[in-house]
Design a protein around this motif. Structure first.
Motif, PDB file in Angstrom:
ATOM      1  N   ILE B  19       0.675  -1.256   0.047  1.00  0.00           N
ATOM      2  CA  ILE B  19       0.148   0.004  -0.102  1.00  0.00           C
ATOM      3  C   ILE B  19       1.025   1.237  -0.080  1.00  0.00           C
ATOM      4  O   ILE B  19       0.714   2.329  -0.692  1.00  0.00           O
ATOM      5  N   PHE B  22       2.107   3.051  -3.138  1.00  0.00           N
ATOM      6  CA  PHE B  22       1.744   4.130  -3.918  1.00  0.00           C
ATOM      7  C   PHE B  22       2.069   5.221  -3.900  1.00  0.00           C
ATOM      8  O   PHE B  22       2.016   6.349  -4.776  1.00  0.00           O
ATOM      9  N   ASN B  27       1.121   1.537  -8.877  1.00  0.00           N
ATOM     10  CA  ASN B  27       1.844   0.233  -9.507  1.00  0.00           C
ATOM     11  C   ASN B  27       0.953  -1.107  -9.193  1.00  0.00           C
ATOM     12  O   ASN B  27       0.215  -1.232  -8.317  1.00  0.00           O
ATOM     13  N   PRO B  28       1.539  -2.135  -9.781  1.00  0.00           N
ATOM     14  CA  PRO B  28       0.740  -3.412  -9.736  1.00  0.00           C
ATOM     15  C   PRO B  28       0.823  -3.892  -8.275  1.00  0.00           C
ATOM     16  O   PRO B  28      -0.160  -4.537  -7.910  1.00  0.00           O
ATOM     17  N   TYR B  30       0.398  -2.210  -5.536  1.00  0.00           N
ATOM     18  CA  TYR B  30      -0.687  -1.410  -4.707  1.00  0.00           C
ATOM     19  C   TYR B  30      -1.900  -1.854  -5.400  1.00  0.00           C
ATOM     20  O   TYR B  30      -2.821  -2.230  -4.434  1.00  0.00           O
ATOM     21  N   LYS B  31      -2.067  -2.064  -6.495  1.00  0.00           N
ATOM     22  CA  LYS B  31      -3.450  -2.488  -7.084  1.00  0.00           C
ATOM     23  C   LYS B  31      -3.871  -3.801  -6.551  1.00  0.00           C
ATOM     24  O   LYS B  31      -5.023  -4.182  -6.191  1.00  0.00           O
ATOM     25  N   ALA B  32      -2.943  -4.726  -6.569  1.00  0.00           N
ATOM     26  CA  ALA B  32      -3.124  -5.878  -6.193  1.00  0.00           C
ATOM     27  C   ALA B  32      -3.530  -5.996  -4.472  1.00  0.00           C
ATOM     28  O   ALA B  32      -4.773  -6.573  -4.355  1.00  0.00           O
ATOM     29  N   ALA B  33      -2.872  -5.174  -3.786  1.00  0.00           N
ATOM     30  CA  ALA B  33      -3.449  -5.206  -2.214  1.00  0.00           C
ATOM     31  C   ALA B  33      -4.551  -4.456  -2.238  1.00  0.00           C
ATOM     32  O   ALA B  33      -5.524  -5.136  -1.244  1.00  0.00           O
ATOM     33  N   GLU B  34      -5.041  -3.271  -3.164  1.00  0.00           N
ATOM     34  CA  GLU B  34      -6.184  -2.876  -2.934  1.00  0.00           C
ATOM     35  C   GLU B  34      -7.440  -3.752  -3.361  1.00  0.00           C
ATOM     36  O   GLU B  34      -8.403  -3.978  -2.747  1.00  0.00           O
TER      37      GLU B  34
END
Lengths: 221, 213
Positions: B19, B22, B27-28, B30-34
């Motif tokens: 997280i 960001f 980035n990927p 962050y997107k994955a965690a989100e």
């Protein structure tokens, strides 16, 4: 029928429940306010959640099926959801299932969801500070009031405020000023806003009950 | 420290860093965690609803205590599924209407009670009386003036000119101080969360890593 029946339900339900509040009778206090208001609406809420769940699954499943950009993230969302569903509902308690403390579901909650949410909100500290840096300029008397109040409250809530009070022998008492700002001008404005919100809520409730406000019916017939 | 505690701390650290990544740019990681957060959150809610809503309020009362009248709200709730077909889509309005009607009707009196009468009662305070210090009296006066002028600012039936304009202007100052205080509290809330995460990364995590080796 498609519009008049829901409008009739809203009107009748609204009138009955408006008077139920003032009626100290078994039917009103137990059946209307306990059974229907609490138990029945909770059951209705369960089905509403299922609809929301369906929408989420449908959205991400469609993204995966059509292989749209970044569809891989949808797989992650559905995987997270499925894992929680399996361990929270399907797996028996003796195998670590259920929602009690010590279950796998609880472990995922504590080690995945809690840190993710806390970090996500803490990230806002950077953006809110950056926004403050740009917004906090004493261009007018109003902006200066905002700037001074925010600065005092921020200083009054950290150990630095205490240190300044000690160093100046209580002359610059930021913790005390913070409390005063919260108890007096802040409370006065919150109270005025609460009046406005309550009046707005009552007006909107009446508009919904009498069918003046119909946007909740949706656009179609 | 047990295996699951160590693993939990490491998993939490990976997600925390994902997280925070960001801050550099989207980035990927962050997107994955989100996306994982959304899935896990909904799954969490689903299991909570099943164990704390569905079972105690519908399943157990109906099938263990024979409270068959609860099948009525269940049947009404089933109408939500009408939205799956265009011809039956309008049926979703019925459970929503029940919510709207009951919610609207029942909220009027408590809103008046809690948000208007009680608040009004708390505003009717002595401006000056024996035993009050000068500071307390001044605070009371400012509370009354603040509430009155802030309400005047939100009152648009009269033009904000002359006396009304002056009162509305005073109301703006009070509102700005209130918003400033709220902003300051929000900032400090976020900062304390950030401190919590930083402590986790720089104190808790190293202890676990040292413990492994």
């Amino acid at each position: 029928m498609k519009r008049s029946l829901p409008l009739a339900i809203v009107f009748i339900g609204g009138i009955i429940y408006f008077f139920a509040y003032f009626t100290p009778h078994y039917f009103s206090e137990y059946i209307l306010q306990q059974k229907i208001l609490v138990d029945w609406l909770k059951i209705l809420g369960l089905f509403a959640f299922v609809i929301g769940l369906y929408s989420l699954i449908h959205l991400h499943a469609t993204k995966i099926k059509r292989k749209v950009d970044n569809w891989q993230y949808s797989v992650m969302t559905l995987t997270g959801l499925t894992i929680m569903f399996i361990f929270g509902i399907l797996v028996p308690e003796k195998f670590g299932g259920g929602i009690d403390q010590g279950s796998i579901y609880d472990w995922i909650f504590m080690n995945v969801q809690v840190p993710l949410q806390a970090t996500m909100f803490s990230l806002l500290a950077f953006y809110i500070t950056s926004a403050a840096f740009r917004a906090f300029k004493a261009r007018s008397v109003e902006a200066t009031c905002l700037l001074i109040a925010a600065t005092i409250v921020m200083l009054g809530r950290v150990p630095l405020g205490e240190s300044i009070r000690s160093a100046t022998k209580g002359f610059l008492d930021f913790p005390l000023w913070t409390q005063w700002i919260l108890d007096v001008p802040n409370m006065a404005t919150k109270r005025a806003i609460t009046f406005g919100v309550a009046l707005g809520m009552i007006a909107t409730s009446l508009k919904i009950m009498f069918g003046i406000e119909r946007s909740w019916l949706g656009g179609s017939e | 420290m047990g295996f699951w505690s160590v693993l939990g701390t490491l998993v939490a650290a990976v997600f925390t860093l994902a997280i925070f990544s960001f801050l550099y740019k989207d980035n990927p990681f962050y997107k994955a965690a989100e996306h994982i957060m959304i899935g896990v959150s909904v799954g969490y809610g689903l299991a909570q609803l099943y164990h704390l809503g569905f079972k105690p309020y519908l399943w157990n009362p109906v099938f263990k205590e024979a409270q068959y009248e609860l099948l009525i709200p269940a049947a009404i709730g089933m109408l939500y599924f009408g939205f799956l077909h265009p011809k039956t889509r309008w049926l979703i309005r019925i459970p929503i209407a029940l919510f709207m009607g009951i919610g609207s009707g029942f909220s009027i009196a408590p809103s008046m009670q809690a948000a208007i009468y009680t608040q009004l009662q708390a505003t009717i305070i002595p401006l000056w009386q024996h035993g009050l210090t000068f500071g307390e009296a001044l605070s009371n006066i400012l509370i009354v003036v603040g509430v009155f002028t802030a309400i005047i600012y939100f009152f648009f039936s009269w033009k904000h000119k002359g006396v009304i304009g002056g009162l509305a202007k005073a109301g703006i100052y009070f509102l700005m101080i209130g918003f400033g205080a709220s902003f300051g509290l929000t900032v400090m809330g976020r900062i304390s969360l950030l401190i919590g995460r930083v402590i986790f990364l720089f104190q808790d995590l190293p202890k676990v890593i040292i413990g492994i080796f």
